[in-house]
Design an enzyme around this catalytic site. Structure first.
Site, PDB file in Angstrom:
ATOM      1  N   TYR A 145       0.808  -1.218   0.000  1.00 39.68           N
ATOM      2  CA  TYR A 145       0.000   0.000   0.000  1.00 39.68           C
ATOM      3  C   TYR A 145       0.842   1.269   0.000  1.00 39.68           C
ATOM      4  CZ  TYR A 145      -4.642  -2.034   0.841  1.00 39.68           C
ATOM      5  OH  TYR A 145      -5.837  -2.676   0.731  1.00 39.68           O
ATOM      6  N   ASP A 255     -11.695  -9.896   3.970  1.00 37.20           N
ATOM      7  CA  ASP A 255     -12.977  -9.959   3.260  1.00 37.20           C
ATOM      8  C   ASP A 255     -13.422 -11.415   3.108  1.00 37.20           C
ATOM      9  OD1 ASP A 255     -12.926  -7.145   2.823  1.00 37.20           O
ATOM     10  OD2 ASP A 255     -13.930  -7.418   0.889  1.00 37.20           O
TER      11      ASP A 255
HETATM   12  C1  IPM Z   1     -10.287  -1.890   4.158  1.00 39.18           C
HETATM   13  C2  IPM Z   1     -10.597  -1.166   2.871  1.00 39.18           C
HETATM   14  C3  IPM Z   1      -9.517  -0.149   2.607  1.00 39.18           C
HETATM   15  C4  IPM Z   1      -8.202  -0.882   2.454  1.00 39.18           C
HETATM   16  C5  IPM Z   1      -9.769   0.768   1.400  1.00 39.18           C
HETATM   17  C6  IPM Z   1     -11.070   1.510   1.496  1.00 39.18           C
HETATM   18  C7  IPM Z   1      -8.625   1.724   1.181  1.00 39.18           C
HETATM   19  O1  IPM Z   1     -10.744  -2.062   1.829  1.00 39.18           O
HETATM   20  O2  IPM Z   1     -10.170  -1.217   5.198  1.00 39.18           O
HETATM   21  O3  IPM Z   1     -10.177  -3.112   4.140  1.00 39.18           O
HETATM   22  O4  IPM Z   1      -7.902  -1.396   1.372  1.00 39.18           O
HETATM   23  O5  IPM Z   1      -7.468  -0.954   3.447  1.00 39.18           O
HETATM   24 MN    MN Z   2     -10.670  -4.143   2.438  1.00 39.01          MN
END
Ligand code: IPM
Ligand code: MN
Length: 365
Positions: A145, A255
């Site tokens: 990131y 997720d």
């Molecule tokens: C999460 C979200 C965020 C991430 C996005 C909105 C930047 O998907 O908190 O999991 O990727 O960290």
């Molecule tokens: Mn996420």
């Protein structure tokens, strides 16, 4: 009754369903503060798409200042389709990444818990998900990131794009220490997830975790490749305890984890890093789910991830374990009652976002 505290909390409702789920989390916080005699001092700020609309940027200076001056920040969600064509540096999400970095909250704790009353909400077989209780510790301020170099270069038609997975040893150490310490309060098992069969970055990660593990002889360490982990989470989720991993791997696996919990609307998170002078953790608390603009403003969104994040705030930032446990047990009662939002596939008509928030307050003894 314990100590009466002053709780300085910044609320960043954000985009999409963010405002409506955050409203319910605040309702619960206000209820708990009144019930236990704490002084809740709320400030509100702009982050994400709404901040771009009102100030031109996703992370205004004023929000940064408010966050740095607060003990804890409660966030809804960021992201709106109108910004989909913009480069990462101009998108609402950039505001969230900036906030995480500014607060230096390098460990994102994402519990994945399967409530017995939600067992039918998961598309997986009951026998597989029953008893799932995992804590994903996602590294949050490094890795893919944030790594440099990054960007798209070269003339149109023959561009090259680059992102970098970068970790300093110290960044791996601090998040893994956190994972081992947390495992000691749980089932004493850490699964470190990487891609060490391909990536040098993961080879360093694996080596550092293995070294650290020597200081935690009471905690079992296993290494797992991320592709295999994605599969094992669905095959034998109950064998995991604490999972620690790189930023993007943790984003993806959490997720996936929501499928074990029944809905992504159930997953809270706590992002923590350094302690404040008073010993509390300055934290950022946000649901794992996104802004779901397709259902925004309709009262359909599940507020339980946001409410769970508020409970995590009381627990981690303020050490208010009794209050946090009261919220968690109220959530469990509401789930048992079956008055839940549509994502949890209730047998009767679904409850609204606000009804669920009120039900949690009513269930707090
Ligand atoms: C999460 C979200 C965020 C991430 C996005 C909105 C930047 O998907 O908190 O999991 O990727 O960290
Ligand atoms: Mn996420």
């Amino acid at each position: 009754m314990g100590r009466r505290m002053e709780l300085n909390v910044l609320v960043l409702p954000g985009d999409g369903i963010g405002p409506e789920v955050t409203r319910e989390a605040v309702r619960v916080l206000e209820h708990v503060a009144a019930r236990w005699g704490h002084a809740l001092r709320l400030r509100e700020g702009l982050l994400g798409g709404i901040a771009i609309r009102k100030t031109g940027g996703p992370f205004p200076d004023q929000t940064r200042e408010l966050a740095m001056a607060s003990d804890a920040t409660l966030l809804g969600a960021v992201g709106l389709p109108e910004f989909d064509d913009l480069p990462p540096s101009k998108r609402p999400e950039k505001g969230l990444l900036g906030l995480r970095k500014a607060l230096d909250v390098y460990a994102n704790l994402r519990p994945v818990y399967c409530f017995e009353s939600l067992i039918e909400s998961s598309p997986l077989k009951n026998d597989i998900v029953r008893g799932t209780d995992i804590l994903i510790v996602r590294e949050l301020t490094g890795g893919l990131y944030f790594g440099q170099p990054r960007g798209i270069h070269g003339p149109e038609g023959s561009e090259t794009a680059v992102n970098s997975m970068v970790y300093a040893r110290s960044e791996i150490e601090r998040v893994c220490h956190m994972a081992f310490d947390l495992a000691r309060k749980r089932k004493r098992k850490v699964t470190s997830v990487d891609k060490a069969n391909v990536l040098e970055n993961s080879q360093l990660w694996r080596r550092v975790v293995a070294e650290l593990a020597e200081g935690y002889p009471d905690v079992e360490l296993e290494h797992m490749l991320v592709d295999n982990c994605a599969m094992q989470l669905l095959l034998r989720p109950t064998e995991f305890d604490v999972v620690v991993t790189e930023n993007l791997f943790g984003d993806i696996l959490s997720d996936e984890g929501s499928v074990l919990a029944g809905s992504i609307g159930m997953l809270p998170s706590a992002s923590v890093g350094n302690r404040l002078p008073n010993g509390a953790w300055r934290g950022l608390f946000e649901p794992v789910h996104g802004s779901a603009p397709d259902i925004a403003g309709q009262g359909k969104a599940n507020p339980l991830a946001a409410i769970g994040s508020a409970a995590a705030m009381l627990n981690y930032s303020f050490g208010l374990t009794e209050e946090a446990a009261a919220i968690e047990s109220a959530v469990s009662q509401v789930l048992d009652s079956g008055r839940v939002t549509a994502d949890l596939k209730p047998t009767g008509p679904p409850a609204s976002t606000a009804e669920v928030g009120q039900a949690v307050c009513d269930a707090i003894a």
